[in-house]
Structures are given as structure tokens and as C-alpha cells.
Design a protein around this motif. Structure first.
Motif, PDB file in Angstrom:
ATOM      1  N   ARG A 104      -4.702 -12.215  11.072  1.00 22.48           N
ATOM      2  CA  ARG A 104      -4.989 -10.782  11.091  1.00 22.48           C
ATOM      3  C   ARG A 104      -4.586 -10.171  12.430  1.00 22.48           C
ATOM      4  NH1 ARG A 104      -8.667  -8.399   8.024  1.00 22.48           N
ATOM      5  NH2 ARG A 104      -7.626  -6.555   8.893  1.00 22.48           N
TER       6      ARG A 104
ATOM      7  N   ALA B 279       3.226   6.633  10.104  1.00 25.09           N
ATOM      8  CA  ALA B 279       3.300   6.179   8.715  1.00 25.09           C
ATOM      9  C   ALA B 279       3.925   4.795   8.642  1.00 25.09           C
ATOM     10  CB  ALA B 279       4.120   7.162   7.893  1.00 25.09           C
TER      11      ALA B 279
ATOM     12  N   MET C 161       1.189  -2.734  13.557  1.00 24.72           N
ATOM     13  CA  MET C 161       0.563  -3.376  12.406  1.00 24.72           C
ATOM     14  C   MET C 161       1.684  -3.685  11.427  1.00 24.72           C
ATOM     15  SD  MET C 161      -2.338  -4.190  10.800  1.00 24.72           S
ATOM     16  CE  MET C 161      -3.754  -3.089  10.948  1.00 24.72           C
TER      17      MET C 161
ATOM     18  N   LEU D 289       2.452  -4.740   7.616  1.00 19.54           N
ATOM     19  CA  LEU D 289       1.818  -4.733   6.299  1.00 19.54           C
ATOM     20  C   LEU D 289       2.729  -5.394   5.278  1.00 19.54           C
ATOM     21  CD1 LEU D 289       0.605  -1.037   6.375  1.00 19.54           C
ATOM     22  CD2 LEU D 289      -0.859  -3.024   6.554  1.00 19.54           C
TER      23      LEU D 289
ATOM     24  N   ARG E  44      10.219  -3.291  -9.556  1.00 17.53           N
ATOM     25  CA  ARG E  44      10.640  -2.269  -8.583  1.00 17.53           C
ATOM     26  C   ARG E  44      10.011  -0.915  -8.862  1.00 17.53           C
ATOM     27  NH1 ARG E  44      16.434  -4.485  -7.770  1.00 17.53           N
ATOM     28  NH2 ARG E  44      16.365  -5.162  -5.601  1.00 17.53           N
TER      29      ARG E  44
ATOM     30  N   PHE F 230      -1.244  -3.684  -1.252  1.00 17.07           N
ATOM     31  CA  PHE F 230      -1.084  -4.011   0.160  1.00 17.07           C
ATOM     32  C   PHE F 230      -2.080  -5.066   0.618  1.00 17.07           C
ATOM     33  CE2 PHE F 230       1.935  -0.990   1.996  1.00 17.07           C
ATOM     34  CZ  PHE F 230       2.114  -0.121   0.943  1.00 17.07           C
ATOM     35  N   GLY F 231      -1.634  -5.906   1.545  1.00 18.44           N
ATOM     36  CA  GLY F 231      -2.518  -6.803   2.243  1.00 18.44           C
ATOM     37  C   GLY F 231      -3.222  -6.078   3.385  1.00 18.44           C
ATOM     38  N   PRO F 232      -4.133  -6.763   4.096  1.00 16.94           N
ATOM     39  CA  PRO F 232      -4.909  -6.126   5.166  1.00 16.94           C
ATOM     40  C   PRO F 232      -4.121  -5.890   6.440  1.00 16.94           C
ATOM     41  CG  PRO F 232      -5.480  -8.432   5.017  1.00 16.94           C
ATOM     42  CD  PRO F 232      -4.552  -8.158   3.866  1.00 16.94           C
TER      43      PRO F 232
ATOM     44  N   TYR G 208      -2.676   7.144  -0.650  1.00 15.76           N
ATOM     45  CA  TYR G 208      -3.252   5.893  -0.190  1.00 15.76           C
ATOM     46  C   TYR G 208      -4.286   6.196   0.878  1.00 15.76           C
ATOM     47  CZ  TYR G 208       0.278   2.917  -2.448  1.00 15.76           C
ATOM     48  OH  TYR G 208       1.055   2.259  -3.363  1.00 15.76           O
TER      49      TYR G 208
ATOM     50  N   GLN H 199      -6.456   4.383   4.155  1.00 15.77           N
ATOM     51  CA  GLN H 199      -6.468   3.247   5.086  1.00 15.77           C
ATOM     52  C   GLN H 199      -7.695   3.349   5.970  1.00 15.77           C
ATOM     53  OE1 GLN H 199      -3.223   2.975   7.970  1.00 15.77           O
ATOM     54  NE2 GLN H 199      -3.233   0.745   7.781  1.00 15.77           N
TER      55      GLN H 199
ATOM     56  N   ASN I 271      -8.277  -0.749  10.770  1.00 15.03           N
ATOM     57  CA  ASN I 271      -7.858  -2.160  10.819  1.00 15.03           C
ATOM     58  C   ASN I 271      -7.762  -2.806   9.443  1.00 15.03           C
ATOM     59  OD1 ASN I 271      -7.562  -2.400  13.669  1.00 15.03           O
ATOM     60  ND2 ASN I 271      -9.790  -2.326  13.809  1.00 15.03           N
ATOM     61  N   GLN I 272      -7.437  -2.007   8.451  1.00 17.67           N
ATOM     62  CA  GLN I 272      -7.252  -2.542   7.103  1.00 17.67           C
ATOM     63  C   GLN I 272      -5.918  -2.082   6.543  1.00 17.67           C
ATOM     64  OE1 GLN I 272     -10.488  -2.198   4.341  1.00 17.67           O
ATOM     65  NE2 GLN I 272     -12.032  -2.346   5.944  1.00 17.67           N
ATOM     66  N   GLY I 273      -5.529  -2.701   5.441  1.00 14.89           N
ATOM     67  CA  GLY I 273      -4.309  -2.292   4.757  1.00 14.89           C
ATOM     68  C   GLY I 273      -4.526  -1.020   3.956  1.00 14.89           C
ATOM     69  N   LEU I 274      -3.494  -0.625   3.237  1.00 20.09           N
ATOM     70  CA  LEU I 274      -3.572   0.589   2.437  1.00 20.09           C
ATOM     71  C   LEU I 274      -4.126   0.278   1.050  1.00 20.09           C
ATOM     72  CD1 LEU I 274      -1.335   1.195   4.633  1.00 20.09           C
ATOM     73  CD2 LEU I 274      -0.469   2.866   3.027  1.00 20.09           C
TER      74      LEU I 274
ATOM     75  N   LEU J 289      -4.581   2.055  -2.791  1.00 20.10           N
ATOM     76  CA  LEU J 289      -4.170   3.168  -3.628  1.00 20.10           C
ATOM     77  C   LEU J 289      -5.390   3.977  -4.060  1.00 20.10           C
ATOM     78  CD1 LEU J 289      -1.830   4.577  -5.121  1.00 20.10           C
ATOM     79  CD2 LEU J 289      -2.353   3.123  -7.077  1.00 20.10           C
TER      80      LEU J 289
ATOM     81  N   PHE K 126      -2.753   8.759   3.416  1.00 20.08           N
ATOM     82  CA  PHE K 126      -1.295   8.874   3.393  1.00 20.08           C
ATOM     83  C   PHE K 126      -0.833   9.331   2.018  1.00 20.08           C
ATOM     84  CE2 PHE K 126      -0.072   7.104   7.429  1.00 20.08           C
ATOM     85  CZ  PHE K 126      -1.108   6.238   7.754  1.00 20.08           C
TER      86      PHE K 126
ATOM     87  N   PRO L 141      11.174   7.670  -5.961  1.00 23.88           N
ATOM     88  CA  PRO L 141      11.933   8.168  -7.110  1.00 23.88           C
ATOM     89  C   PRO L 141      11.402   7.568  -8.401  1.00 23.88           C
ATOM     90  CG  PRO L 141      13.403   7.441  -5.358  1.00 23.88           C
ATOM     91  CD  PRO L 141      12.024   6.991  -4.981  1.00 23.88           C
TER      92      PRO L 141
ATOM     93  N   ASN M 274      12.064   1.224  -6.058  1.00 24.66           N
ATOM     94  CA  ASN M 274      10.734   1.733  -5.744  1.00 24.66           C
ATOM     95  C   ASN M 274      10.479   1.735  -4.246  1.00 24.66           C
ATOM     96  OD1 ASN M 274       8.058   2.492  -5.845  1.00 24.66           O
ATOM     97  ND2 ASN M 274       7.322   0.477  -6.406  1.00 24.66           N
ATOM     98  N   LYS M 275      11.171   2.588  -3.501  1.00 23.33           N
ATOM     99  CA  LYS M 275      10.934   2.676  -2.071  1.00 23.33           C
ATOM    100  C   LYS M 275       9.930   3.780  -1.813  1.00 23.33           C
ATOM    101  CE  LYS M 275      13.204   3.601   2.337  1.00 23.33           C
ATOM    102  NZ  LYS M 275      14.492   3.726   3.043  1.00 23.33           N
ATOM    103  N   LEU M 276       8.787   3.419  -1.261  1.00 20.85           N
ATOM    104  CA  LEU M 276       7.764   4.405  -0.932  1.00 20.85           C
ATOM    105  C   LEU M 276       8.127   5.111   0.371  1.00 20.85           C
ATOM    106  CD1 LEU M 276       4.359   2.632  -1.656  1.00 20.85           C
ATOM    107  CD2 LEU M 276       5.220   4.703  -2.756  1.00 20.85           C
TER     108      LEU M 276
ATOM    109  N   PHE N 163       6.468   7.547   3.017  1.00 19.60           N
ATOM    110  CA  PHE N 163       5.130   7.996   3.392  1.00 19.60           C
ATOM    111  C   PHE N 163       5.193   9.245   4.271  1.00 19.60           C
ATOM    112  CE2 PHE N 163       2.259   4.659   2.024  1.00 19.60           C
ATOM    113  CZ  PHE N 163       3.079   3.572   1.874  1.00 19.60           C
ATOM    114  N   GLY N 164       4.159  10.071   4.155  1.00 20.48           N
ATOM    115  CA  GLY N 164       3.933  11.100   5.142  1.00 20.48           C
ATOM    116  C   GLY N 164       3.309  10.502   6.393  1.00 20.48           C
ATOM    117  N   ALA N 165       3.141  11.314   7.417  1.00 21.32           N
ATOM    118  CA  ALA N 165       2.651  10.832   8.710  1.00 21.32           C
ATOM    119  C   ALA N 165       1.168  10.526   8.705  1.00 21.32           C
ATOM    120  CB  ALA N 165       2.979  11.843   9.800  1.00 21.32           C
TER     121      ALA N 165
END
Lengths: 112, 114
Positions: free
Chosen positions: A9, A42, A88, A90, A97, A103-105, B36, B38, B41-44, B46, B90, B95, B100-102, B104-106
Motif C-alpha cells: 500500500r 485526476a 498514488m 492505481l 474494454r 479499482f484497487g486501493p 467515482y 475516493q 488513501n483509498q482507491g476509486l 464507482l 471524480f 466513448p 474504454n479509456k476513462l 477524468f475531471g480534476a
């Protein structure tokens, strides 16, 4: 529970010393992604694997490499970390696709 | 190419007050839209997604978002927030066809105060 696991982590490395981050998944998903997220920014996609097919983003530095030895595991290798690589990292997976990404942590990398 | 603009970097709000986090996107093709969350200290995770059908989508914890094609927006709302909603949010697009490319906004940092 099916999940995306990232180890460690927290990772500390020295400037220029190679480091490997690990991601594993129990979802049996075909696609695995690596994102870099710098402080207050982001997530940014570095690359992804569709099964064994590696897809690099055009602006991903050569310093970043990835390996996927099997469906469950994917590794991010940083060959010579610089101070600007502190972030970080991720890992995410999706069934295909067009599927939802899980997502992982994350692994927080510090470069000294 | 797609882009996402989250108009507020930080939104402070008192507990039990309503909140709206704004998201606008730009795309020349049809897209799927996501929010998403967050936690530190964790992932995202949905929160909710719009793929097709009803333009109003809801999450299990009281958030909702409405897809507005004419305004290219996908704002996130909650009528009454809790302390536990404090997190980074976020907005993302991808598309609806092809890779499938995400994008993200800031991000918007929601800070709920007692």
C-alpha cells in the motif's frame, strides 16, 4: 469477495532505484489498467493490458513498464524513479474494454 | 477526443444541507458518464453511471446525477449530506464505442462540516 488487490500500500524508494508495484485480481477480468494519480490531480492512464495485448498511452514515459504474466497479476515497473514519479498508483480491471472499471486501493510511492 | 471539467475544486457544506457537484464534458462522439468517489488513501469506487435510458441515475447512498445532453452536463446531487460523504469526487467519461479509456475531471473535494 472478488476484488482488486495492490501490494504494497505504501512504497518508499530512492531516486534512480528500480521499483515494482504489484496488482492482483480475483474477478477474472480480461483487462487490467495502471493509472498514475499525483497529489490533488485526476488519475491518468499509463497503459492497459487486454488479455496479453499491451497498450501503452502515447505520453507514458519510457521509464514505466508493465508485465502481465497471467490473468490474475499485473506489475508496474519504474526503471529509474525520479522525484516527479512520486504519486498514488492505481490498478483497475474490467471484464472487457467497454465494461465498468473496478479499482484497487492504490500504492502510494515516495521517492527520496 | 473527450475532456471533462469539474467546475468546483472544493465544496464546503454543512451536514444535512443539499449539495451539487458540477461536471461538464466535451466529446464529438456519444459517451458513457460516471461519478467515482475516493476516500482518503483509498482507491476509486464507482458511485453511479449513465450508459443509456433514463437520464436520471441514482446511487444506493442517496446521490443522483442527471445527464443533460444539450448542456453536456452530468451534475451530481444529494438532498442531505452526511459527515461520511466527505471525500473527493471524480466525474469521468468514456466513448460508448471502442476502447474504454476513462477520462477524468480534476476532482471536487466535498467537505461536510457538523
Amino acid at each position: 469477495d472478488a476484488m482488486v488487490i495492490q501490494n504494497p500500500r505504501y512504497q518508499v524508494t530512492q531516486f534512480g532505484k528500480p521499483v515494482t508495484l504489484s496488482c492482483s485480481q480475483t474477478l477474472n477480468h480480461n483487462v487490467m489498467y495502471w493509472y498514475q494519480q499525483k497529489s490533488s490531480q485526476a488519475p491518468k492512464l499509463l497503459f492497459h493490458y487486454y488479455d496479453k495485448d499491451f497498450n501503452n498511452e502515447a505520453d507514458t514515459p519510457d521509464n514505466f513498464q508493465s508485465r502481465r504474466p497471467n490473468t490474475s497479476f499485473c506489475f508496474l515497473d519504474i526503471r529509474s524513479p525520479g522525484l516527479g514519479d512520486a504519486a498514488m498508483y492505481l490498478c483497475a480491471t474490467s471484464r472487457d474494454r467497454l465494461g465498468e472499471q473496478f479499482f484497487g486501493p492504490g500504492t502510494r510511492l515516495t521517492v527520496l | 477526443a473527450q475532456s471533462v471539467t469539474q467546475l468546483d475544486s472544493q465544496v464546503p457544506v454543512f451536514e444535512e444541507a443539499p449539495v451539487e457537484l458540477r461536471c461538464n464534458y466535451s466529446s464529438s462522439v456519444s459517451v458513457y458518464l460516471f461519478w467515482y468517489v475516493q476516500y482518503p488513501n483509498q482507491g476509486l469506487q464507482l458511485l453511479l453511471k449513465y450508459l443509456s435510458g433514463s437520464t436520471l441515475v441514482e446511487s444506493i447512498n442517496g446521490f443522483e446525477a442527471e445527464f443533460n445532453k444539450s448542456q453536456t452536463s452530468f451534475h451530481l446531487r444529494k438532498p442531505s449530506v452526511h459527515i461520511s460523504d466527505t471525500a473527493e469526487y471524480f466525474c469521468a467519461v468514456t466513448p460508448s464505442r471502442g476502447y474504454n479509456k476513462l477520462i477524468f475531471g480534476a476532482g471536487t473535494r466535498l467537505a461536510v462540516h457538523p
